[in-house]
Scaffold this active site. Structure first.
Site, mmCIF file in Angstrom:
data_model
loop_
_atom_site.group_PDB
_atom_site.id
_atom_site.type_symbol
_atom_site.label_atom_id
_atom_site.label_comp_id
_atom_site.label_asym_id
_atom_site.label_seq_id
_atom_site.Cartn_x
_atom_site.Cartn_y
_atom_site.Cartn_z
ATOM 1 N N THR A 76 0.842 -1.196 0.000
ATOM 2 C CA THR A 76 0.000 0.000 0.000
ATOM 3 C C THR A 76 0.879 1.248 0.000
ATOM 4 O O THR A 76 0.687 2.169 -0.797
ATOM 5 C CB THR A 76 -0.943 0.000 1.223
ATOM 6 O OG1 THR A 76 -1.750 -1.179 1.171
ATOM 7 C CG2 THR A 76 -1.829 1.231 1.243
ATOM 8 N N ASN A 161 -5.033 -9.773 -7.918
ATOM 9 C CA ASN A 161 -5.150 -10.475 -6.642
ATOM 10 C C ASN A 161 -6.419 -11.296 -6.500
ATOM 11 O O ASN A 161 -6.462 -12.227 -5.719
ATOM 12 C CB ASN A 161 -5.044 -9.478 -5.485
ATOM 13 C CG ASN A 161 -5.926 -8.270 -5.674
ATOM 14 O OD1 ASN A 161 -5.766 -7.506 -6.618
ATOM 15 N ND2 ASN A 161 -6.900 -8.107 -4.799
ATOM 16 N N GLN A 189 1.344 -9.718 -5.991
ATOM 17 C CA GLN A 189 0.972 -11.136 -6.109
ATOM 18 C C GLN A 189 1.981 -11.915 -6.957
ATOM 19 O O GLN A 189 2.048 -13.139 -6.868
ATOM 20 C CB GLN A 189 -0.426 -11.263 -6.735
ATOM 21 C CG GLN A 189 -1.540 -10.686 -5.876
ATOM 22 C CD GLN A 189 -1.845 -11.525 -4.638
ATOM 23 O OE1 GLN A 189 -1.484 -12.705 -4.557
ATOM 24 N NE2 GLN A 189 -2.502 -10.932 -3.665
ATOM 25 N N SER A 209 5.435 -6.900 -1.349
ATOM 26 C CA SER A 209 5.056 -6.918 0.063
ATOM 27 C C SER A 209 5.458 -8.232 0.728
ATOM 28 O O SER A 209 5.268 -9.304 0.152
ATOM 29 C CB SER A 209 3.536 -6.739 0.174
ATOM 30 O OG SER A 209 3.148 -6.759 1.523
ATOM 31 N N HIS A 211 4.216 -9.934 3.370
ATOM 32 C CA HIS A 211 3.246 -10.924 3.869
ATOM 33 C C HIS A 211 2.496 -11.661 2.768
ATOM 34 O O HIS A 211 1.662 -12.519 3.059
ATOM 35 C CB HIS A 211 2.269 -10.266 4.863
ATOM 36 C CG HIS A 211 1.205 -9.416 4.244
ATOM 37 N ND1 HIS A 211 -0.075 -9.877 4.050
ATOM 38 C CD2 HIS A 211 1.220 -8.156 3.775
ATOM 39 C CE1 HIS A 211 -0.800 -8.910 3.513
ATOM 40 N NE2 HIS A 211 -0.036 -7.859 3.327
ATOM 41 N N THR A 250 13.152 5.482 10.846
ATOM 42 C CA THR A 250 14.055 4.396 11.235
ATOM 43 C C THR A 250 13.588 3.096 10.601
ATOM 44 O O THR A 250 12.393 2.787 10.610
ATOM 45 C CB THR A 250 14.082 4.261 12.773
ATOM 46 O OG1 THR A 250 14.543 5.489 13.311
ATOM 47 C CG2 THR A 250 14.994 3.122 13.208
ATOM 48 N N CYS A 336 -17.412 -6.922 2.060
ATOM 49 C CA CYS A 336 -18.228 -6.279 3.082
ATOM 50 C C CYS A 336 -17.840 -4.819 3.153
ATOM 51 O O CYS A 336 -16.803 -4.470 3.694
ATOM 52 C CB CYS A 336 -17.995 -6.919 4.440
ATOM 53 S SG CYS A 336 -18.794 -8.490 4.631
#
Ligand SMILES: *Cc1c(COP(=O)(O)O)cnc(C)c1O
Length: 412
Positions: A76, A161, A189, A209, A211, A250, A336
């Site tokens: 992001t 994604n 992805q 990214s 994760h 940092t 949602c």
């Protein structure tokens, strides 16, 4: 009390951290805790060594130079820095004016691309949002048609994604370079699953990214090309001038070390993983398609990441389907939002009707997904869909050959 967790088949949302990644990170919490910005003592040097190893591991995975890697908090932030940073740097007119420059993206990009683009529209830039065909792909020809004299930036994701579909990224990059337009790709992805070379793939800016590739959450990187052409960006946050001034603050040393290790592991395993997961996905899709009618695999089947499938099931209601397959953790085609259950805007972009979009599942496999798990998931899904259809008068009508083409979901 023991709680049985559902089987995890949602790796496109996030991946577990590989234990080898956690192991690599551990010393940096306690022993090697220095600030890599501390140049006067060995605590700082040791931390800096961990960071520079990670920088090299990331660069190696994508064919970059380590100087071209800027650490961020994730994709992001990388997308925001790339898109706003490039737009403001290459703007044709100063802030406050209109007609500052033209940007090209697509309507089914991730929100982390769309929302920065919308912000830039408010700030005086023009944005073209390309629509894909039913295959979900963005091609070089589409970009070529949309390019204008004042185009300054093209941002197109490498792989989607929700669908796993793969856009014509090296081709689009080549086109952009020939027109001196900056080219950014959200490769969140893609990286770690597919071979990547930012030089030969003609990429100026690339977001990744931790994760999404078996590394930790809250850490990512932006590749910023330094030569042919050298890309400049306006920084989003100012402060200590870390990361060549592109991103003050940092460094998240533990996260960065984890991201580096995750990249190294992906480089070692991705070729085998890709093939292994392709076999599993083929099995999953063919089991479902053999057992059920009125199912549709969304997006270009022959241009997809091998671990993702997105399938719509006619004649079932989305929420009931999700309830009926609680044993497996997957994503649905509904998002949602605050009040309502909206059909996925990505599926809508492909022309999938609202009802079918609601009754869609994104199933995404990962490093520890087994054949047994996929067989189990396929059986659960088939059983659930059959049960729900047994209760569906519309499905009865369909089977009796009654023309139901006027019903919205049947039209797709
Ligand atoms: C997950 C994802 C993001 C957001 O990444 P974060 O690191 O969670 O901020 C952006 N783009 C795509 C394509 C993604 O899949």
């Amino acid at each position: 009390m023991s709680v049985t967790l559902p089987m995890y088949l949602d790796h496109a949302a996030t991946t577990p951290c590989d234990p080898r990644v956690v192991e690599a990170m551990m010393p940096y919490f306690t022993e090697t805790f220095g600030n890599p910005g501390s140049r006067n003592h060995s605590y700082g040097w040791a931390a800096e060594k961990g960071v520079s190893t990670a920088r090299q591991q990331i660069a190696d995975l994508i064919g970059a130079d380590s100087k071209e890697i800027i650490f961020t908090s994730g994709s992001t932030e990388s997308n925001n820095l790339a898109i706003k940073g490039a737009a403001n740097m290459y703007a044709k007119k100063p802030a406050g004016e209109t007609g500052r420059g033209h940007i090209i993206t697509a309507i089914h990009e991730h929100k982390a691309v769309l929302d920065p683009c919308k912000r830039l529209e408010k700030d005086g830039f023009d944005v073209t949002y390309l629509a894909p065909g039913p295959d979900g792909l963005i091609t070089r020809a589409m970009i070529e048609d949309a390019l204008r004299e004042d185009t300054i930036l093209v941002t197109i994701m490498w792989a989607n994604n929700e669908l796993g579909t793969i856009n014509e990224i090296p081709e689009i990059g080549e086109l952009c370079h020939s027109k001196n337009v900056v080219f950014h790709t959200d490769a969140t992805q893609w990286v770690g699953k597919m071979p990547t070379n930012v030089k030969t793939d003609n990429i100026d800016l690339l977001s990744l990214s931790g994760h999404k590739m078996y590394g930790p959450k809250g850490v990512g990187a932006l590749y910023v090309r330094r030569r042919k052409p050298r890309i400049r960006l306006t920084a989003l946050q100012e402060g200590g001038g870390q990361e060549r001034g592109f991103r003050s603050g940092t460094l998240n040393v533990t996260g960065i070390v984890g991201l580096g290790k995750a990249c190294e592991l992906c480089a070692q395993t991705m070729d085998d993983e890709r093939e292994r997961l392709l076999v599993l996905r083929n099995e999953l899709e063919s089991k479902i398609e053999n057992a059920l009618d009125v199912v549709q695999v969304n997006g270009a089947r022959d241009r997809r990441l091998t671990h993702i499938t997105n399938i719509s099931f006619g004649f079932v209601e989305g929420e009931s389907l999700m309830m009926a397959i609680k044993e497996i953790a997957v994503s649905s085609g509904s998002a949602c939002t605050s009040a309502s259950l909206e059909p996925s805007y990505v599926l809508k972009a492909l022309g999938v009707g609202d009802d079918l979009a609601h009754s869609s599942l994104r199933i995404s496999m990962g490093r520890w997904t087994t054949k047994e798990q996929i067989d189990y998931a396929a059986d659960k899904i088939i059983e659930a869909v059959k049960k729900l259809r047994d209760l569906s008068p519309l499905y009865d009508m369909h089977n009796e050959g009654i023309d139901i083409s006027k019903i919205e979901w049947a039209a797709h």
